[in-house]
Design an enzyme around this catalytic site. Sequence first.
Site, short mmCIF file in Angstrom:
data_model
loop_
_atom_site.label_atom_id
_atom_site.label_comp_id
_atom_site.label_asym_id
_atom_site.label_seq_id
_atom_site.Cartn_x
_atom_site.Cartn_y
_atom_site.Cartn_z
N LYS A 1 0.86 -1.18 0.00
CA LYS A 1 0.00 0.00 0.00
C LYS A 1 0.90 1.23 0.00
O LYS A 1 1.97 1.23 0.60
CB LYS A 1 -0.86 0.00 1.27
CG LYS A 1 -2.10 0.85 1.17
CD LYS A 1 -3.24 0.09 0.52
CE LYS A 1 -4.46 0.96 0.35
NZ LYS A 1 -5.59 0.21 -0.22
N GLY B 1 -24.59 3.58 2.18
CA GLY B 1 -23.70 4.11 1.14
C GLY B 1 -24.05 3.52 -0.22
O GLY B 1 -23.86 2.34 -0.47
N VAL B 2 -24.61 4.38 -1.08
CA VAL B 2 -24.99 3.90 -2.41
C VAL B 2 -24.17 4.64 -3.47
O VAL B 2 -24.70 5.24 -4.40
CB VAL B 2 -26.52 4.00 -2.65
CG1 VAL B 2 -27.23 2.93 -1.86
CG2 VAL B 2 -27.06 5.38 -2.27
N GLY B 3 -22.86 4.61 -3.27
CA GLY B 3 -21.93 5.21 -4.23
C GLY B 3 -21.62 4.23 -5.35
O GLY B 3 -22.51 3.50 -5.81
N TYR C 1 -24.42 1.30 -5.49
CA TYR C 1 -25.40 1.41 -6.59
C TYR C 1 -25.52 0.06 -7.32
O TYR C 1 -26.63 -0.47 -7.50
CB TYR C 1 -24.98 2.51 -7.57
CG TYR C 1 -25.80 2.47 -8.83
CD1 TYR C 1 -27.08 3.03 -8.87
CD2 TYR C 1 -25.32 1.85 -9.99
CE1 TYR C 1 -27.86 2.96 -10.03
CE2 TYR C 1 -26.09 1.77 -11.14
CZ TYR C 1 -27.36 2.33 -11.15
OH TYR C 1 -28.13 2.25 -12.29
N VAL D 1 -19.98 1.27 -5.55
CA VAL D 1 -20.28 -0.14 -5.29
C VAL D 1 -21.74 -0.30 -4.87
O VAL D 1 -22.46 -1.18 -5.38
CB VAL D 1 -19.36 -0.72 -4.19
CG1 VAL D 1 -19.71 -2.17 -3.92
CG2 VAL D 1 -17.90 -0.60 -4.62
P1 NAD Z 1 -17.94 5.78 -3.05
O1 NAD Z 1 -17.23 6.95 -2.46
O2 NAD Z 1 -18.33 5.79 -4.48
O3 NAD Z 1 -19.29 5.50 -2.23
C1 NAD Z 1 -19.39 5.66 -0.86
C2 NAD Z 1 -20.74 6.28 -0.60
O4 NAD Z 1 -20.91 6.39 0.80
C3 NAD Z 1 -20.88 7.70 -1.16
O5 NAD Z 1 -22.07 7.80 -1.95
C4 NAD Z 1 -20.94 8.57 0.09
O6 NAD Z 1 -21.75 9.73 -0.09
C5 NAD Z 1 -21.53 7.62 1.08
N1 NAD Z 1 -21.32 8.00 2.49
C6 NAD Z 1 -20.28 8.67 3.04
N2 NAD Z 1 -20.49 8.84 4.35
C7 NAD Z 1 -21.67 8.24 4.65
C8 NAD Z 1 -22.42 8.06 5.82
N3 NAD Z 1 -22.02 8.56 6.99
N4 NAD Z 1 -23.59 7.38 5.76
C9 NAD Z 1 -24.04 6.88 4.58
N5 NAD Z 1 -23.37 7.04 3.42
C10 NAD Z 1 -22.20 7.70 3.44
O7 NAD Z 1 -17.03 4.51 -2.70
P2 NAD Z 1 -17.14 3.06 -3.32
O8 NAD Z 1 -16.11 2.92 -4.37
O9 NAD Z 1 -18.56 2.74 -3.60
O10 NAD Z 1 -16.64 2.19 -2.08
C11 NAD Z 1 -17.50 1.95 -0.98
C12 NAD Z 1 -16.72 1.23 0.12
O11 NAD Z 1 -16.25 -0.02 -0.40
C13 NAD Z 1 -15.47 1.96 0.61
O12 NAD Z 1 -15.29 1.67 1.98
C14 NAD Z 1 -14.35 1.34 -0.19
O13 NAD Z 1 -13.10 1.42 0.48
C15 NAD Z 1 -14.82 -0.09 -0.30
N6 NAD Z 1 -14.32 -0.80 -1.47
C16 NAD Z 1 -14.56 -0.33 -2.71
C17 NAD Z 1 -14.09 -1.04 -3.82
C18 NAD Z 1 -14.37 -0.57 -5.22
O14 NAD Z 1 -14.21 -1.36 -6.17
N7 NAD Z 1 -14.82 0.65 -5.43
C19 NAD Z 1 -13.36 -2.23 -3.64
C20 NAD Z 1 -13.14 -2.70 -2.34
C21 NAD Z 1 -13.62 -1.97 -1.26
#
Ligand code: NAD
Length: 349
Positions: free
Chosen positions: A77, A177-179, A183, A181
């Site tokens: 990392k 969290g519906v970002g 979504y 992943v």
């Molecule tokens: P992202 O930033 O697109 O989505 C995260 C969502 O959480 C956002 O919509 C944000 O507004 C929301 N959020 C933030 N604070 C919040 C709260 N207090 N309550 C509710 N919602 C809140 O991130 P992502 O890429 O979707 O990743 C989500 C999680 O999964 C992260 O912890 C990330 O480390 C982990 N992850 C992601 C991936 C990947 O492929 N993107 C892979 C492994 C792990």
Amino acid sequence: MDTNQFKGHEQVVYLHDKETGLKAFIAVHDTSLGPAAGGCRMWSYNNEMEALTDALRLSRGMSYKNAVAGLKLGGGKAVIIGNSRTDKSEALFRAFGRMIDSLGGKYISAEDVGISVEDMEIVAKETRHVAGLDKGAHASGDPSPFTALGVFLGIKAAVKHKLGRDDMKGLRVAVQGVGHVGYYLCKHLYEAGASLFVSDINKDALSRVEGEFKAKVVDLDKIISADVDILSPCALGAILNDETINLIKANIIAGAANNQLARDDHGKLLMDRGILYAPDYVINAGGIINVAAETRGEYDVNWVMAKVEKIYDNLTVIFDRSVAENRPTNHIADEMAQDIIDKAHALKS
Ligand code: NAD
């Protein structure tokens, strides 16, 4: 600093580049299985020690994630100390790229919190030891749909184990969290017939899943205690802690967020409450699997899908062993990962 975070790390590099202001650590935890792969995080750490501690902890997590996912990759990392909104520059990322290159392929970087594909494209001008790119013959693109698919399959494995069911019809799932992943996960769950309850600080993200998947919006502070079958943390780390664990009504916790347990012993607390916890780095490995496909020099979606589908089997083994040995799922997962690494190490030496 927390010296407990030094756990068999092979190499840790610090760079302070006066010209660009770059201050960064690269932690190579273990290369028994292959080059140490893991994203780069840019964060406003309060000091170098905080950043080093994070790099040490996260790189070890990557060794475990890559091992259980069956990848020929070790764990590493990088952390850049700085504000990702104000401190970025081309020169800074080029200096970081040269830092990676100086390790001669021992560490492969990709995006993590605060780092975009565009940033990595700049890093790639200085080193070929970068993945998670959008351009190029073997670019793997956005990993989120693969992470979401892996989480969906992991939820199915948990439902089978805990509820004895093969289908998701009518099951109530709370997604925090519906970002990116969250979504795609909601899409899979909706198509499988689950009812969705969602929370997010981003109103647009909420409207999208409300409109497309009939999700019901829940207050931010109520999602953890929602009356559901499954809780899926897809936003924040350390969400399973002394305050929240007693509030949980779900039988299953299975989500994408990294480092969901605030402390290791919270896994035991969940087990004692009869809640099945899918260890985060096992269920969320879909993204790194997709990135790994790029490091093979030939992106092959079938290879990716076969490995992502294995997440179901890996979790089933962990759940079964947890019952048979009466030990928390997170301990079983750590042991499995360490075993794989130790065997690879023994073969090498
Ligand atoms: P992202 O930033 O697109 O989505 C995260 C969502 O959480 C956002 O919509 C944000 O507004 C929301 N959020 C933030 N604070 C919040 C709260 N207090 N309550 C509710 N919602 C809140 O991130 P992502 O890429 O979707 O990743 C989500 C999680 O999964 C992260 O912890 C990330 O480390 C982990 N992850 C992601 C991936 C990947 O492929 N993107 C892979 C492994 C792990």
